[in-house]
Design a protein around this motif. Structure first.
Motif, PDB file in Angstrom:
ATOM      1  N   UNK A  18       0.820  -1.216   0.000  1.00  0.00           N
ATOM      2  CA  UNK A  18       0.000   0.000   0.000  1.00  0.00           C
ATOM      3  C   UNK A  18       0.851   1.263   0.000  1.00  0.00           C
ATOM      4  N   UNK A  19       2.128   1.143   0.362  1.00  0.00           N
ATOM      5  CA  UNK A  19       3.014   2.306   0.313  1.00  0.00           C
ATOM      6  C   UNK A  19       3.117   2.868  -1.101  1.00  0.00           C
ATOM      7  N   UNK A  20       2.924   2.007  -2.093  1.00  0.00           N
ATOM      8  CA  UNK A  20       2.977   2.472  -3.485  1.00  0.00           C
ATOM      9  C   UNK A  20       1.813   3.412  -3.804  1.00  0.00           C
ATOM     10  N   UNK A  21       0.748   3.379  -2.996  1.00  0.00           N
ATOM     11  CA  UNK A  21      -0.353   4.316  -3.213  1.00  0.00           C
ATOM     12  C   UNK A  21       0.106   5.753  -3.028  1.00  0.00           C
ATOM     13  N   UNK A  22       1.145   5.942  -2.230  1.00  0.00           N
ATOM     14  CA  UNK A  22       1.667   7.289  -1.988  1.00  0.00           C
ATOM     15  C   UNK A  22       2.275   7.905  -3.242  1.00  0.00           C
ATOM     16  N   UNK A  23       2.624   7.069  -4.220  1.00  0.00           N
ATOM     17  CA  UNK A  23       3.213   7.586  -5.459  1.00  0.00           C
ATOM     18  C   UNK A  23       2.175   8.257  -6.356  1.00  0.00           C
TER      19      UNK A  23
END
Length: 493
Positions: A18-23
């Motif tokens: 879900x950290x990739x959602x920050x991109x």
């Protein structure tokens, strides 16, 4: 304890991913689907511009799921939907791990590595329907192919077909495998195929007055290249990194991409080696997905279908033997080797790619759409542009796109004029705004009579957007400045 360990691992994988959602990396085409979903809510019509019916999305089922999320979460639906996509893809890899191995530690490693391949990250966060289609594929493999449940043979092919029409290739391969193995046709599978064809083509015909989705026809007309012969298509298929490789980097050796060579060789080698350690059912399932990966990539690659998303699931299926080869015996040296050679470089590559692309699309294309929204309160006005994702969605204006994905009138012009339709579209339909990536408009190929009816009111430059006070982000943005210059023209009344 074993079940808790596996469940906790899956939850952690979902959270880390879900950290990739920050991109903010969301695919342009997802906004076409979501615009269609919004149109259903606003007008009660499956379309793109008001009450005009048009199948401008390639995925009917995912459109309806998007409608449901919009109803529940309103304007804040995007991230709940992206999390849903990520969860069902991750759960799909869990089901696949249950099929291919019985060791919980191997399952955890498999799920982890299968979730951090570049196409797996894209499936999870880019907002398109491929998390759903992957999940349905794996459900079919478990409940229909493996457990022989009649309900699965009857229901799942219909859901798969309604998600993507081209998923019929997966079902067809499964049908022939089933027929060859059992030496008799599965009548539930046949009935499901008939119902799939009747329902989806019937819906297209009676609702849209067309049999094949408008998007498919539009792309075929707009991107046709009559000059392509057998050899040029074959070489193009081999050279294109998207088809067989995890990385999209223009690096060729003797006109064949080095990543393609490595991926193909290692995939075939791994498939051969791990097949020796699998039981009969596991070999059967792995053979199905491996065959599908090859057939899909060869057929679509040779057809010069160059959109990335056509190859995401085949890439994952082709990479599964490689993952299994490195983890199946829990050899620490092999696992560390996989982490060093594959996991770290691939995740690093996708991180840079997602940061750069997400910045360019969310903070640039979206900004263009918001600017149009701010200067034009009349949402019945039209904008002529390409692509029809971010900008029409956030501008809320009606759209005429260069390809004809969201406006059938452009398709008619393609049939009459061939590839050069810009002037005839402008002359006939008089869009209120034109968003172009050239100055002068359309490189000066538009007649003075038509171009003089428009004035340039705003310029958007991608290099101005590819800046950051953060040293690392600044380097990433300039390494891959995602987007292009735009010039906004307004019709003079």
């Amino acid at each position: 304890m074993k079940k808790n360990k596996l469940l906790i691992s899956i939850l952690l994988i979902i959270i880390i991913k879900a950290l990739f959602l920050l991109t903010k990396h969301i695919q342009e085409d997802a906004f076409i689907t979501w615009r269609v979903a919004q149109n259903i809510l606003d007008y009660g019509v499956y379309g793109f511009n008001g009450d005009e019916r048009i199948s401008s999305s390639t995925t009917h089922l995912y459109v309806f799921i998007s409608v449901l999320f919009k109803l529940i979460f309103s304007e804040n639906f995007i991230y709940p939907l992206l999390i849903f996509n990520s969860i069902i893809y991750t759960w799909g890899t869990k089901i696949l791990s249950d099929i291919l191995t019985s060791n919980d530690n191997v399952k955890i490693l498999f799920i982890f590595f299968a979730n951090f391949l570049p196409p797996a990250i894209k499936i999870s966060i880019l907002g398109m329907e491929f998390g759903l289609i992957f999940f349905l594929y794996v459900l079919f493999l478990k409940y229909a192919v493996l457990l022989r449940r009649n309900w699965a043979f009857l229901l799942l092919p219909i859901l798969i077909s309604w998600t993507r029409l081209d998923a019929a290739m997966f079902l067809l391969i499964n049908f022939f495998y089933d027929l060859f193995r059992y030496r008799k046709p599965n009548y539930f599978f046949i009935l499901s195929g008939i119902l799939s064809v009747i329902t989806i083509l019937g819906f297209n015909y009676f609702y849209f007055h067309e049999i094949i989705n408008n998007t498919i026809i539009a792309k075929r007309l707009a991107y046709a290249n009559e000059a392509d012969n057998f050899m040029s298509k074959f070489i193009g298929m081999l050279n294109n990194t998207n088809y067989y490789s995890m990385l999209k980097i223009p690096l060729n050796i003797l006109k064949i991409n080095i990543f393609l060579i490595i991926t193909i060789f290692l995939s075939i080698f791994s498939f051969y080696k791990i097949s020796k350690n699998l039981n009969r059912e596991q070999k059967y399932i792995l053979s199905i997905i491996y065959t599908y990966a090859w057939v899909r990539m060869v057929v679509f690659g040779f057809a010069n279908s160059w959109f990335d998303w056509y190859y995401w699931i085949p890439q994952i299926f082709m990479f599964i033997p490689i993952i299994l080869y490195f983890i199946q015996d829990l050899n620490k040296t092999k696992i560390i080797t996989y982490i060093v050679i594959f996991f770290i470089p691939l995740v690093a590559y996708q991180t840079v790619h997602s940061i750069a692309t997400g910045h360019g699309e969310w903070y640039y294309n979206r900004k263009v759409g918001l600017y149009l929204d701010s200067i034009e309160p009349d949402k019945s006005k039209t904008v002529f542009l390409e692509p029809a994702g971010y900008i029409p969605y956030f501008s809320k204006l009606k759209a005429i796109d260069y390809v004809g994905l969201v406006d059938k009138r452009v398709l008619e012009e393609f049939k009459i004029k061939g590839n050069n339709v810009a002037e005839s579209v402008i002359k006939k339909y008089q869009p209120d705004y034109i968003l172009e990536d050239n100055k002068p408009m359309f490189k000066g190929d538009i007649s003075i009579e038509e171009s003089s009816k428009y004035k340039l009111i705003k310029e958007f430059h991608i290099l101005q957007n590819a800046k950051s006070d953060n040293f690392i982000l600044d380097k990433i943005y300039k390494l891959k400045p995602s987007g292009r210059d735009y010039y906004l023209y307004k019709r003079i009344n």
